[in-house]
Motif scaffolding. Structure first.
Motif, PDB file in Angstrom:
ATOM      1  N   ARG A 104      34.943  39.333  32.608  1.00 54.58           N
ATOM      2  CA  ARG A 104      34.321  38.641  33.752  1.00 54.58           C
ATOM      3  C   ARG A 104      35.179  38.902  34.976  1.00 54.58           C
ATOM      4  O   ARG A 104      36.358  38.529  35.016  1.00 54.58           O
ATOM      5  N   LEU A 105      34.603  39.554  35.969  1.00 53.89           N
ATOM      6  CA  LEU A 105      35.321  39.950  37.181  1.00 53.89           C
ATOM      7  C   LEU A 105      34.859  39.116  38.364  1.00 53.89           C
ATOM      8  O   LEU A 105      33.663  38.828  38.503  1.00 53.89           O
ATOM      9  N   GLY A 106      35.784  38.722  39.202  1.00 54.70           N
ATOM     10  CA  GLY A 106      35.446  37.945  40.383  1.00 54.70           C
ATOM     11  C   GLY A 106      36.215  38.430  41.595  1.00 54.70           C
ATOM     12  O   GLY A 106      37.436  38.634  41.518  1.00 54.70           O
ATOM     13  N   ILE A 107      35.521  38.648  42.708  1.00 51.66           N
ATOM     14  CA  ILE A 107      36.194  39.061  43.945  1.00 51.66           C
ATOM     15  C   ILE A 107      37.007  37.881  44.464  1.00 51.66           C
ATOM     16  O   ILE A 107      36.496  36.771  44.587  1.00 51.66           O
ATOM     17  N   ASP A 108      38.269  38.121  44.776  1.00 48.97           N
ATOM     18  CA  ASP A 108      39.149  37.060  45.266  1.00 48.97           C
ATOM     19  C   ASP A 108      38.839  36.740  46.728  1.00 48.97           C
ATOM     20  O   ASP A 108      38.721  37.651  47.563  1.00 48.97           O
TER      21      ASP A 108
ATOM     22  N   PHE B  87      36.344  30.259  32.060  1.00 46.53           N
ATOM     23  CA  PHE B  87      37.699  29.716  31.933  1.00 46.53           C
ATOM     24  C   PHE B  87      38.732  30.819  32.112  1.00 46.53           C
ATOM     25  O   PHE B  87      39.730  30.649  32.832  1.00 46.53           O
ATOM     26  N   ALA B  88      38.504  31.977  31.459  1.00 43.09           N
ATOM     27  CA  ALA B  88      39.465  33.076  31.520  1.00 43.09           C
ATOM     28  C   ALA B  88      39.615  33.599  32.950  1.00 43.09           C
ATOM     29  O   ALA B  88      40.737  33.858  33.417  1.00 43.09           O
ATOM     30  N   LEU B  89      38.493  33.752  33.662  1.00 48.83           N
ATOM     31  CA  LEU B  89      38.567  34.222  35.046  1.00 48.83           C
ATOM     32  C   LEU B  89      39.289  33.210  35.927  1.00 48.83           C
ATOM     33  O   LEU B  89      40.120  33.585  36.775  1.00 48.83           O
TER      34      LEU B  89
ATOM     35  N   LEU C 239      30.026  31.988  25.321  1.00 47.14           N
ATOM     36  CA  LEU C 239      30.755  33.123  25.893  1.00 47.14           C
ATOM     37  C   LEU C 239      30.870  32.999  27.408  1.00 47.14           C
ATOM     38  O   LEU C 239      31.905  33.337  27.992  1.00 47.14           O
ATOM     39  N   MET C 240      29.822  32.492  28.067  1.00 44.35           N
ATOM     40  CA  MET C 240      29.891  32.297  29.516  1.00 44.35           C
ATOM     41  C   MET C 240      30.932  31.232  29.871  1.00 44.35           C
ATOM     42  O   MET C 240      31.674  31.365  30.836  1.00 44.35           O
ATOM     43  N   LYS C 241      30.970  30.189  29.077  1.00 46.29           N
ATOM     44  CA  LYS C 241      31.926  29.097  29.320  1.00 46.29           C
ATOM     45  C   LYS C 241      33.362  29.592  29.169  1.00 46.29           C
ATOM     46  O   LYS C 241      34.222  29.322  30.022  1.00 46.29           O
TER      47      LYS C 241
ATOM     48  N   LEU D 110      37.712  38.609  27.446  1.00 42.48           N
ATOM     49  CA  LEU D 110      37.373  37.867  26.234  1.00 42.48           C
ATOM     50  C   LEU D 110      37.269  38.851  25.071  1.00 42.48           C
ATOM     51  O   LEU D 110      36.420  39.743  25.085  1.00 42.48           O
ATOM     52  N   ASP D 111      38.147  38.685  24.093  1.00 43.09           N
ATOM     53  CA  ASP D 111      38.120  39.502  22.875  1.00 43.09           C
ATOM     54  C   ASP D 111      37.185  38.818  21.878  1.00 43.09           C
ATOM     55  O   ASP D 111      37.455  37.707  21.430  1.00 43.09           O
TER      56      ASP D 111
END
Length: 557
Positions: free
Chosen positions: A165-169, A275-277, A269-271, A256-257
């Motif tokens: 999951r990638l997010g622009i800072d 969290f990981a991002l 998986l979205m949840k 997420l592995d």
């Protein structure tokens, strides 16, 4: 053509609907307006509060199905069809969903008449206009719905590989500084950069706002996931350089592995990926974080603790308790005041350490109501103890959140008036590290304390930044030396000499010195050579509830 359509029976329309239903996301329908009969695509029954896919008493059932506020709108349109010769129906309104919530639809239909020209059938299509788009024209990518379908298909057994999951800072700043159109360009170009480095059987989706998801179903390793993230960063750097740095931004990733996640359902998986991002961003941004079950458990514990404290705040602060620790005037050899300390316990979790729950109170802003409650407890206790010890004072710790986000000075003044206390009876303690970044709220608050004669103590001095200008600029009355500094001074001659110099300096500017953390007679004797004004520590007493404090330290209480 009109005659051919008119000649089709209801049964034939129903067959057409049954044939086309599996091929469509929308819902086909026919309403026999003369016989009050209704038929709709079978899959609509799973979505809306329909009695069945076909039913009599159509008017009655549809009236119950339509959201109450929209019934008049629909009935007026149907009346125009029956009585005014309207031949096309096109209306946006709401149907009640299976979950009891209204769902927006666009219902379009063509009116077919009998030989006398009266409305016979209303035939058309219903589509949900509130449902999320399946594709995104800004990024050129498929959206979350397609990702959900892909995970559902791939995850029938167990998913293999990973999800990033990638997010622009700080994407909001791009929109604010460059405009929404420019922001859309960045969304699209970022998608191109990510897409350009994907390997076979890796798919890219845009989920929300400035976030993307890469789905790998080839059982690739975490090392390969990290390598992919690094390649994405490199591509973005090239793009930014090509644009001559007219905009600069970074991207964070939560990885997420699938091998460490038991539940491979889409929403789980979205949840976990969210969290990981968030972890990657919380740890400084422009980096990746690989999901860890233990970290997630700690996150859930933190959420649970905040929830429990919120419940407590809304139930008369049940579980919170004010403890009091004696502070001794060492020169007069008597009790002079007590520090008020907050404790929290819960039936499920037991006694929680202040080091754990106080930062969460600050993070959630619950420190504002809880801090107000502590202030109330402290002043009530002070008023009670002054009946036996007239010059007794109470110290109360304030969080920087209280100073910045509430009118705590007014709350202190109201409390003094309510309990008929002199201003000098309540000492406000502020922690040095909490006010490293000085601002007008902070200094105005300190000035307000001075104007009203309320003493101010700087707590934990020496543990953080030791900005000595505090001694001169904040109109302090007392400096408190933390236990960690005290221990160093007791075990190291250099630190002992440093503490002695600090004591001399504090006294030179007419302030009082309180040494915290004294636990033995030997420590007391050695620290007294530094000539502090006050001593606080387990040697004289541990923090305890008010009743116990009264019994131990207050005569005839």
């Amino acid at each position: 053509m009109e005659k051919e359509i008119k000649g089709i029976t209801v049964e034939e329309f129903k067959k057409i609907i049954d044939v086309l239903d599996p091929c469509m996301d929308d819902y086909l329908y026919i309403m026999d307006m003369q016989n009050d009969f209704y038929c709709i695509s079978e899959n609509a029954v799973e979505r809306f509060e329909l009695p069945a896919s076909q039913f009599d008493d159509a008017g009655k059932h549809l009236n119950n199905l339509v959201y109450p506020d929209d019934r008049q709108l629909l009935n007026a349109d149907l009346d125009r069809i029956v009585n005014e010769g309207q031949r096309f129906h096109n209306l946006q309104y709401r149907w009640m969903g299976k979950n009891g919530k209204p769902l927006w639809i666009n219902c379009r239909g063509r009116v077919l008449t009998d030989d006398a020209g009266n409305a016979k059938f209303l035939v058309g299509c219903i589509n949900e206009i509130g449902i999320k788009q399946k594709a995104d024209n800004v990024s050129g990518l498929l959206r979350a719905e397609n990702l959900q379908e892909e995970i559902g298909i791939s995850g029938e057994g167990k998913l293999k590989g990973f999800l990033i999951r990638l997010g622009i800072d700080n994407f909001k700043e791009i929109n604010e500084n460059k405009g929404l159109e420019y922001g859309d360009m960045i969304i699209g170009k970022t998608a191109e950069c990510i897409q350009s480095v994907l390997l076979p059987k890796q798919k890219l989706y845009r989920v929300v706002a400035d976030e993307y998801i890469v789905l790998d179903s080839e059982n690739r390793s975490m090392e390969e996931a990290v390598e992919l993230y690094n390649e994405i960063q490199h591509k973005l750097s090239q793009f930014i350089e090509e644009r001559c740095y007219e905009v600069f931004y970074t991207i964070s990733a939560g990885i997420l592995d699938f091998g460490v996640v038991e539940n491979h359902k889409y929403h789980n998986l979205m949840k976990l990926s969210e969290f990981a991002l968030n972890e990657a961003k919380n740890r400084g941004k422009n980096k990746y974080y690989i999901y860890d079950n233990e970290d997630y458990k700690a996150f859930l514990h933190k959420k649970e603790l905040i929830s429990l404290m919120l419940w407590s705040v809304n139930h008369d602060f049940e579980g919170f308790e004010a403890y009091f620790q004696p502070i001794m005037d060492i020169k007069a050899n008597k009790l002079c005041n007590a520090e008020t300390l907050l404790r929290f316990h819960n039936e499920k979790l037991g006694m929680i350490s202040p080091a754990e729950f106080i930062p969460l109170l600050e993070e959630s802003n619950l420190i504002i109501p809880v801090g107000r409650w502590v202030l109330e407890q402290a002043m009530a206790a002070c008023s009670r103890i002054q009946k036996s010890i007239p010059d007794f004072r109470v110290s109360v710790n304030l969080s920087y959140i209280q100073v910045l986000k509430s009118n705590v000075l007014e709350e202190i003044q109201n409390g003094l008036e309510k309990y008929q206390l002199r201003p000098e009876s309540v000492i406000i303690e502020l922690t040095e590290s909490g006010f490293l970044e000085s601002n007008s709220f902070f200094f105005n608050f300190c000035e307000g304390l001075r104007e009203h004669g309320i003493p101010l103590a700087l707590d934990d001095f020496g543990t953080g930044y030791s900005n000595f200008h505090y001694l001169y600029n904040l109109n302090l009355s007392t400096i408190k030396i933390d236990r960690t500094f005290t221990v160093k001074a007791l075990n190291n001659q250099y630190e002992h000499n440093l503490l002695q110099h600090m004591s001399d300096m504090v006294h030179d500017v007419n302030l009082k010195l309180c040494i915290e953390g004294i636990e033995t007679k030997e420590e007391l004797e050695r620290i007294c050579k530094i000539q502090p004004d006050y001593i606080q520590g387990y040697y004289f007493g541990r923090p305890c509830p008010l009743n116990q404090f009264l019994e131990q330290f207050v005569p005839e209480s």
